[in-house]
Scaffold this active site. Structure first.
Site, mmCIF file in Angstrom:
data_model
loop_
_atom_site.group_PDB
_atom_site.id
_atom_site.type_symbol
_atom_site.label_atom_id
_atom_site.label_comp_id
_atom_site.label_asym_id
_atom_site.label_seq_id
_atom_site.Cartn_x
_atom_site.Cartn_y
_atom_site.Cartn_z
ATOM 1 N N ALA A 140 -44.705 9.847 17.709
ATOM 2 C CA ALA A 140 -45.274 10.575 17.034
ATOM 3 C C ALA A 140 -45.011 11.960 17.006
ATOM 4 C CB ALA A 140 -46.463 10.818 17.055
ATOM 5 N N GLU A 196 -35.001 8.797 12.442
ATOM 6 C CA GLU A 196 -33.803 8.803 13.970
ATOM 7 C C GLU A 196 -32.904 9.103 13.594
ATOM 8 O OE1 GLU A 196 -34.198 5.616 16.991
ATOM 9 O OE2 GLU A 196 -35.633 4.070 15.316
#
Length: 387
Positions: free
Chosen positions: A123, A361
Protein backbone atom coordinates in the site's frame (compact mmCIF):
# COMPACT_ATOMS: atom_id res chain seq x y z
CA UNK A 1 26.12 -18.58 -17.60
CA UNK A 2 26.00 -15.09 -19.11
CA UNK A 3 23.19 -12.60 -18.91
CA UNK A 4 22.24 -13.45 -22.48
CA UNK A 5 21.74 -17.22 -22.40
CA UNK A 6 19.96 -19.84 -20.37
CA UNK A 7 21.39 -23.25 -19.64
CA UNK A 8 19.45 -26.41 -20.61
CA UNK A 9 18.11 -26.87 -17.07
CA UNK A 10 16.71 -23.35 -17.01
CA UNK A 11 15.10 -23.82 -20.42
CA UNK A 12 13.54 -27.09 -19.27
CA UNK A 13 12.26 -25.41 -16.09
CA UNK A 14 10.69 -22.61 -18.14
CA UNK A 15 8.93 -25.21 -20.30
CA UNK A 16 7.73 -27.05 -17.20
CA UNK A 17 6.36 -23.85 -15.70
CA UNK A 18 4.48 -22.97 -18.88
CA UNK A 19 2.81 -26.37 -18.84
CA UNK A 20 2.04 -26.03 -15.13
CA UNK A 21 0.45 -22.63 -15.70
CA UNK A 22 -1.71 -23.88 -18.55
CA UNK A 23 -2.73 -27.23 -17.05
CA UNK A 24 -2.87 -26.67 -13.28
CA UNK A 25 -3.33 -22.96 -12.70
CA UNK A 26 -5.42 -21.82 -15.68
CA UNK A 27 -8.47 -23.92 -14.60
CA UNK A 28 -8.35 -22.31 -11.15
CA UNK A 29 -8.05 -18.85 -12.69
CA UNK A 30 -11.06 -19.46 -14.91
CA UNK A 31 -13.17 -20.26 -11.85
CA UNK A 32 -12.24 -16.96 -10.23
CA UNK A 33 -14.17 -13.71 -10.41
CA UNK A 34 -12.46 -10.82 -12.24
CA UNK A 35 -11.48 -8.06 -9.87
CA UNK A 36 -11.51 -10.33 -6.82
CA UNK A 37 -8.73 -12.14 -4.98
CA UNK A 38 -8.68 -15.77 -6.13
CA UNK A 39 -7.74 -17.53 -2.90
CA UNK A 40 -7.73 -21.07 -4.35
CA UNK A 41 -5.25 -19.86 -6.97
CA UNK A 42 -3.02 -18.24 -4.32
CA UNK A 43 -3.20 -21.42 -2.26
CA UNK A 44 -2.16 -23.50 -5.29
CA UNK A 45 0.86 -21.25 -5.84
CA UNK A 46 1.84 -21.93 -2.25
CA UNK A 47 1.26 -25.67 -2.46
CA UNK A 48 3.40 -25.88 -5.60
CA UNK A 49 6.25 -24.10 -3.84
CA UNK A 50 6.21 -21.17 -6.27
CA UNK A 51 5.64 -18.51 -3.63
CA UNK A 52 8.74 -19.69 -1.78
CA UNK A 53 10.83 -18.62 -4.76
CA UNK A 54 9.79 -15.01 -4.22
CA UNK A 55 11.89 -14.96 -1.09
CA UNK A 56 15.01 -16.73 -2.27
CA UNK A 57 13.98 -20.25 -1.30
CA UNK A 58 14.42 -23.30 -3.44
CA UNK A 59 17.42 -24.85 -5.11
CA UNK A 60 15.87 -25.45 -8.51
CA UNK A 61 17.57 -24.88 -11.86
CA UNK A 62 17.10 -21.12 -11.76
CA UNK A 63 17.79 -20.65 -8.05
CA UNK A 64 16.02 -17.99 -6.01
CA UNK A 65 17.60 -14.81 -7.39
CA UNK A 66 16.24 -12.11 -9.65
CA UNK A 67 16.86 -14.17 -12.79
CA UNK A 68 14.92 -17.08 -11.31
CA UNK A 69 12.08 -14.71 -10.46
CA UNK A 70 12.07 -13.39 -14.03
CA UNK A 71 11.91 -16.89 -15.48
CA UNK A 72 9.09 -17.71 -13.09
CA UNK A 73 7.03 -14.62 -13.91
CA UNK A 74 7.62 -14.86 -17.66
CA UNK A 75 6.63 -18.53 -17.76
CA UNK A 76 3.50 -18.13 -15.67
CA UNK A 77 2.42 -15.07 -17.68
CA UNK A 78 2.66 -17.08 -20.90
CA UNK A 79 0.12 -19.62 -19.67
CA UNK A 80 -1.91 -17.83 -17.01
CA UNK A 81 -1.62 -14.11 -16.36
CA UNK A 82 -3.85 -14.37 -13.30
CA UNK A 83 -1.43 -16.81 -11.66
CA UNK A 84 1.50 -14.56 -12.49
CA UNK A 85 -0.26 -11.52 -11.04
CA UNK A 86 -1.30 -13.33 -7.87
CA UNK A 87 2.29 -14.46 -7.35
CA UNK A 88 3.76 -11.00 -7.98
CA UNK A 89 1.31 -9.26 -5.65
CA UNK A 90 2.21 -11.68 -2.86
CA UNK A 91 5.82 -10.78 -3.45
CA UNK A 92 5.27 -7.04 -3.34
CA UNK A 93 3.17 -7.16 -0.20
CA UNK A 94 5.28 -9.66 1.74
CA UNK A 95 8.83 -8.83 0.62
CA UNK A 96 9.13 -5.90 3.09
CA UNK A 97 8.21 -8.33 5.87
CA UNK A 98 10.84 -10.82 4.70
CA UNK A 99 13.49 -8.11 4.39
CA UNK A 100 12.69 -5.76 7.28
CA UNK A 101 10.22 -7.55 9.53
CA UNK A 102 10.87 -8.76 13.05
CA UNK A 103 10.97 -12.46 13.89
CA UNK A 104 7.46 -12.18 15.31
CA UNK A 105 6.15 -10.46 12.16
CA UNK A 106 7.75 -13.03 9.88
CA UNK A 107 6.35 -15.90 11.91
CA UNK A 108 2.84 -14.41 12.06
CA UNK A 109 2.53 -13.17 8.47
CA UNK A 110 5.36 -14.28 6.19
CA UNK A 111 4.93 -17.99 6.81
CA UNK A 112 1.23 -18.08 5.84
CA UNK A 113 1.91 -15.74 2.91
CA UNK A 114 4.55 -18.11 1.54
CA UNK A 115 2.16 -21.00 1.95
CA UNK A 116 -0.67 -19.16 0.17
CA UNK A 117 -2.86 -19.03 3.27
CA UNK A 118 -2.64 -15.25 3.78
CA UNK A 119 -2.95 -12.60 1.07
CA UNK A 120 -0.52 -9.68 1.16
CA UNK A 121 -0.71 -6.16 -0.31
CA UNK A 122 1.71 -3.28 -0.93
CA UNK A 123 0.00 0.00 0.00
CA UNK A 124 2.09 2.87 -1.36
CA UNK A 125 0.04 4.88 -3.89
CA UNK A 126 -2.46 7.54 -2.87
CA UNK A 127 -5.04 9.65 -4.72
CA UNK A 128 -2.48 12.48 -4.91
CA UNK A 129 0.76 10.48 -4.88
CA UNK A 130 1.45 7.99 -7.64
CA UNK A 131 4.69 8.37 -9.55
CA UNK A 132 5.95 10.85 -6.93
CA UNK A 133 5.95 8.37 -4.07
CA UNK A 134 7.77 10.82 -1.78
CA UNK A 135 4.66 13.05 -1.83
CA UNK A 136 2.72 10.71 0.45
CA UNK A 137 0.06 12.37 2.58
CA UNK A 138 -1.21 9.49 4.75
CA UNK A 139 -0.38 10.82 8.23
CA UNK A 140 1.10 8.84 11.08
CA UNK A 141 0.48 11.10 14.07
CA UNK A 142 2.22 10.28 17.39
CA UNK A 143 -0.06 8.59 19.90
CA UNK A 144 2.10 8.07 22.95
CA UNK A 145 5.77 7.20 23.21
CA UNK A 146 5.87 4.38 20.65
CA UNK A 147 2.60 4.37 18.77
CA UNK A 148 0.93 6.32 15.96
CA UNK A 149 -2.51 6.91 14.46
CA UNK A 150 -2.83 6.52 10.68
CA UNK A 151 -5.23 8.94 9.01
CA UNK A 152 -5.79 9.30 5.26
CA UNK A 153 -6.27 7.24 2.12
CA UNK A 154 -4.52 4.82 -0.17
CA UNK A 155 -5.64 4.18 -3.75
CA UNK A 156 -4.87 1.79 -6.63
CA UNK A 157 -3.78 -0.86 -4.14
CA UNK A 158 -3.62 -4.35 -5.62
CA UNK A 159 -5.41 -7.04 -3.55
CA UNK A 160 -7.27 -4.33 -1.60
CA UNK A 161 -9.63 -4.47 0.14
CA UNK A 162 -9.45 -8.28 0.40
CA UNK A 163 -5.86 -8.73 1.62
CA UNK A 164 -5.16 -10.14 5.07
CA UNK A 165 -2.35 -7.67 5.76
CA UNK A 166 -0.86 -4.55 4.20
CA UNK A 167 2.59 -3.05 4.01
CA UNK A 168 1.59 0.59 4.52
CA UNK A 169 3.76 3.66 3.95
CA UNK A 170 2.82 6.74 5.98
CA UNK A 171 4.29 10.16 6.67
CA UNK A 172 5.73 10.39 10.17
CA UNK A 173 7.64 13.66 9.63
CA UNK A 174 5.99 16.52 7.75
CA UNK A 175 7.80 18.47 5.02
CA UNK A 176 10.65 15.95 4.94
CA UNK A 177 9.98 14.39 1.55
CA UNK A 178 11.23 10.83 1.21
CA UNK A 179 13.06 11.05 4.54
CA UNK A 180 9.88 11.37 6.58
CA UNK A 181 8.10 8.16 5.50
CA UNK A 182 7.73 5.07 7.71
CA UNK A 183 6.64 1.55 6.77
CA UNK A 184 4.15 -0.37 8.91
CA UNK A 185 2.65 -3.84 8.78
CA UNK A 186 -1.10 -3.35 9.25
CA UNK A 187 -3.43 -6.36 9.62
CA UNK A 188 -6.66 -5.99 7.66
CA UNK A 189 -8.81 -6.34 10.76
CA UNK A 190 -7.20 -3.39 12.56
CA UNK A 191 -9.88 -1.01 13.91
CA UNK A 192 -10.43 2.04 11.70
CA UNK A 193 -9.24 0.41 8.47
CA UNK A 194 -11.78 0.02 5.68
CA UNK A 195 -11.67 -0.39 1.93
CA UNK A 196 -13.62 -0.46 -1.31
CA UNK A 197 -12.93 -2.30 -4.59
CA UNK A 198 -12.29 -0.31 -7.78
CA UNK A 199 -13.65 -1.36 -11.17
CA UNK A 200 -10.57 -1.30 -13.40
CA UNK A 201 -9.67 -2.19 -16.97
CA UNK A 202 -7.30 -4.98 -15.91
CA UNK A 203 -9.00 -7.99 -14.31
CA UNK A 204 -6.91 -8.29 -11.15
CA UNK A 205 -8.14 -6.98 -7.77
CA UNK A 206 -7.48 -3.30 -7.04
CA UNK A 207 -9.03 -1.14 -4.37
CA UNK A 208 -8.87 1.93 -2.13
CA UNK A 209 -8.19 1.98 1.60
CA UNK A 210 -9.35 4.47 4.23
CA UNK A 211 -7.50 4.92 7.53
CA UNK A 212 -9.55 6.51 10.29
CA UNK A 213 -7.16 6.81 13.22
CA UNK A 214 -5.78 3.29 12.75
CA UNK A 215 -3.46 2.61 15.68
CA UNK A 216 -0.02 1.13 15.01
CA UNK A 217 2.82 0.56 17.45
CA UNK A 218 6.54 -0.11 17.39
CA UNK A 219 5.66 -3.80 16.98
CA UNK A 220 4.16 -2.93 13.57
CA UNK A 221 7.24 -1.14 12.24
CA UNK A 222 9.00 -2.47 9.16
CA UNK A 223 12.50 -1.09 9.45
CA UNK A 224 13.16 2.19 11.23
CA UNK A 225 10.96 5.28 11.67
CA UNK A 226 11.39 7.81 8.83
CA UNK A 227 13.27 5.20 6.78
CA UNK A 228 10.27 3.66 5.06
CA UNK A 229 11.05 5.08 1.66
CA UNK A 230 14.08 2.82 1.58
CA UNK A 231 11.79 -0.15 2.30
CA UNK A 232 9.58 0.84 -0.62
CA UNK A 233 12.43 1.41 -3.08
CA UNK A 234 14.24 -1.80 -2.10
CA UNK A 235 11.06 -3.73 -2.78
CA UNK A 236 10.36 -2.00 -6.09
CA UNK A 237 13.96 -2.44 -7.27
CA UNK A 238 13.71 -6.14 -6.43
CA UNK A 239 10.60 -6.61 -8.55
CA UNK A 240 11.04 -4.01 -11.29
CA UNK A 241 13.11 -6.19 -13.67
CA UNK A 242 10.58 -8.98 -13.27
CA UNK A 243 7.73 -6.67 -14.32
CA UNK A 244 9.52 -6.74 -17.66
CA UNK A 245 9.49 -10.54 -17.48
CA UNK A 246 5.72 -10.47 -16.98
CA UNK A 247 5.45 -8.29 -20.07
CA UNK A 248 7.70 -10.60 -22.09
CA UNK A 249 5.53 -13.56 -21.14
CA UNK A 250 2.43 -11.78 -22.41
CA UNK A 251 4.20 -10.72 -25.61
CA UNK A 252 5.35 -14.29 -26.20
CA UNK A 253 1.83 -15.63 -25.71
CA UNK A 254 0.46 -13.07 -28.17
CA UNK A 255 3.21 -13.90 -30.68
CA UNK A 256 2.46 -17.63 -30.44
CA UNK A 257 -1.23 -16.95 -31.01
CA UNK A 258 -0.47 -14.75 -34.01
CA UNK A 259 1.85 -17.36 -35.53
CA UNK A 260 -0.76 -20.09 -35.22
CA UNK A 261 -3.56 -17.91 -36.56
CA UNK A 262 -1.71 -16.50 -39.58
CA UNK A 263 -0.27 -19.90 -40.54
CA UNK A 264 -3.69 -21.54 -40.49
CA UNK A 265 -6.01 -18.81 -41.77
CA UNK A 266 -7.02 -19.02 -45.44
CA UNK A 267 -6.86 -15.67 -47.21
CA UNK A 268 -6.55 -14.45 -50.81
CA UNK A 269 -5.92 -17.89 -52.26
CA UNK A 270 -3.32 -18.94 -49.71
CA UNK A 271 -2.52 -18.58 -46.05
CA UNK A 272 -2.47 -15.27 -44.25
CA UNK A 273 1.21 -15.85 -43.50
CA UNK A 274 1.97 -15.84 -47.24
CA UNK A 275 1.34 -12.11 -47.34
CA UNK A 276 4.61 -10.26 -46.96
CA UNK A 277 3.05 -7.54 -44.85
CA UNK A 278 1.89 -10.20 -42.40
CA UNK A 279 5.12 -12.20 -42.27
CA UNK A 280 7.18 -9.05 -41.83
CA UNK A 281 4.94 -7.96 -38.95
CA UNK A 282 5.45 -11.34 -37.30
CA UNK A 283 9.21 -10.97 -37.73
CA UNK A 284 9.10 -7.52 -36.12
CA UNK A 285 7.05 -8.81 -33.19
CA UNK A 286 9.46 -11.70 -32.62
CA UNK A 287 12.56 -9.50 -32.83
CA UNK A 288 11.24 -6.94 -30.37
CA UNK A 289 10.12 -9.64 -27.95
CA UNK A 290 13.53 -11.31 -28.00
CA UNK A 291 15.31 -7.99 -27.49
CA UNK A 292 13.11 -7.24 -24.48
CA UNK A 293 13.69 -10.71 -23.05
CA UNK A 294 17.46 -10.35 -23.29
CA UNK A 295 17.41 -6.96 -21.59
CA UNK A 296 15.27 -8.34 -18.77
CA UNK A 297 17.65 -11.27 -18.26
CA UNK A 298 20.65 -8.91 -18.31
CA UNK A 299 19.09 -6.65 -15.67
CA UNK A 300 18.21 -9.61 -13.47
CA UNK A 301 21.68 -11.10 -13.76
CA UNK A 302 23.21 -7.71 -12.87
CA UNK A 303 20.97 -7.56 -9.79
CA UNK A 304 22.10 -11.03 -8.72
CA UNK A 305 25.75 -10.05 -9.15
CA UNK A 306 25.26 -6.88 -7.10
CA UNK A 307 26.44 -4.55 -9.84
CA UNK A 308 26.22 -0.80 -9.20
CA UNK A 309 24.05 0.17 -12.18
CA UNK A 310 21.09 -2.08 -11.34
CA UNK A 311 18.61 0.81 -11.04
CA UNK A 312 19.29 1.94 -14.60
CA UNK A 313 19.30 -1.59 -16.01
CA UNK A 314 16.03 -2.37 -14.24
CA UNK A 315 14.47 0.83 -15.57
CA UNK A 316 15.62 0.04 -19.10
CA UNK A 317 14.32 -3.51 -18.87
CA UNK A 318 10.89 -2.48 -17.56
CA UNK A 319 10.60 0.33 -20.10
CA UNK A 320 11.53 -1.73 -23.13
CA UNK A 321 9.62 -4.86 -22.13
CA UNK A 322 6.33 -3.19 -21.21
CA UNK A 323 6.32 -0.93 -24.27
CA UNK A 324 7.21 -3.93 -26.45
CA UNK A 325 4.45 -6.05 -24.98
CA UNK A 326 1.92 -3.31 -25.75
CA UNK A 327 3.11 -3.25 -29.37
CA UNK A 328 3.13 -7.03 -29.78
CA UNK A 329 -0.29 -7.62 -28.25
CA UNK A 330 -1.80 -4.79 -30.30
CA UNK A 331 -0.23 -6.18 -33.48
CA UNK A 332 -1.53 -9.67 -32.69
CA UNK A 333 -5.04 -8.28 -32.25
CA UNK A 334 -4.75 -6.56 -35.63
CA UNK A 335 -3.61 -9.76 -37.33
CA UNK A 336 -6.49 -11.73 -35.82
CA UNK A 337 -9.14 -9.18 -36.73
CA UNK A 338 -12.57 -9.08 -35.13
CA UNK A 339 -12.31 -12.48 -33.43
CA UNK A 340 -9.65 -11.12 -31.07
CA UNK A 341 -12.09 -8.49 -29.80
CA UNK A 342 -14.59 -11.06 -28.60
CA UNK A 343 -14.92 -11.29 -24.84
CA UNK A 344 -13.02 -14.33 -23.58
CA UNK A 345 -10.52 -14.53 -26.43
CA UNK A 346 -6.91 -14.84 -25.27
CA UNK A 347 -5.93 -11.61 -27.03
CA UNK A 348 -8.90 -9.71 -25.65
CA UNK A 349 -7.71 -10.78 -22.22
CA UNK A 350 -4.09 -9.84 -22.94
CA UNK A 351 -5.15 -6.50 -24.40
CA UNK A 352 -6.71 -5.54 -21.07
CA UNK A 353 -3.82 -6.97 -19.05
CA UNK A 354 -0.96 -5.43 -21.02
CA UNK A 355 -1.82 -1.77 -20.47
CA UNK A 356 -1.32 -1.55 -16.72
CA UNK A 357 2.38 -2.57 -16.51
CA UNK A 358 3.35 0.58 -18.42
CA UNK A 359 2.02 2.52 -15.42
CA UNK A 360 2.48 0.58 -12.19
CA UNK A 361 5.78 0.21 -10.31
CA UNK A 362 6.94 3.35 -12.08
CA UNK A 363 5.36 4.56 -15.32
CA UNK A 364 7.37 4.51 -18.56
CA UNK A 365 8.02 8.23 -18.16
CA UNK A 366 9.48 7.62 -14.69
CA UNK A 367 11.75 4.91 -16.08
CA UNK A 368 13.03 7.31 -18.75
CA UNK A 369 13.72 9.84 -16.00
CA UNK A 370 15.72 7.28 -14.00
CA UNK A 371 17.76 6.33 -17.06
CA UNK A 372 18.47 9.91 -18.09
CA UNK A 373 19.39 11.00 -14.56
CA UNK A 374 21.92 8.18 -14.31
CA UNK A 375 23.40 9.01 -17.69
CA UNK A 376 23.80 12.69 -16.88
CA UNK A 377 25.26 11.80 -13.49
CA UNK A 378 28.21 10.25 -15.27
CA UNK A 379 27.10 6.69 -15.90
CA UNK A 380 27.83 7.04 -19.58
CA UNK A 381 25.95 5.38 -22.40
CA UNK A 382 28.30 2.40 -22.48
CA UNK A 383 28.30 1.70 -18.75
CA UNK A 384 25.18 -0.45 -18.92
CA UNK A 385 26.62 -2.96 -21.37
CA UNK A 386 27.14 -6.48 -20.12
CA UNK A 387 30.16 -8.72 -20.04
Amino acid sequence: MTAFSLNPQQIAWRTELRALAAERLRPLAEKGEPGRVNRPLVAALGELGLLDRLFGAGDGPAGGGALGLCLLRESLAHGCTEAETALALQGLGAHPVAEYGSAAQRDRWLTPAREGRAVAAFALSEPGAGSDAAALALRASPDGASSWRLTGEKCWISNAPEADFYTVFARTTQDAGARGVTAFLVPADRAGLSGTPLDMLSPHPIGALAFDGVRVTADDLLGEPDRGFRVAMTTLNRFRPSVGAFAVGMADAALDAALAHTAGRDAFGGKLSDLQAVSHQIAEMATRTEAARLMVYAAAAAYDRGEPDVARRAAMAKLLATETAQFVVDAAVQLHGACALRRGHLLEHLYREVRAPRIYEGASEVQRGIIAKDLYAGGGAGAATSE
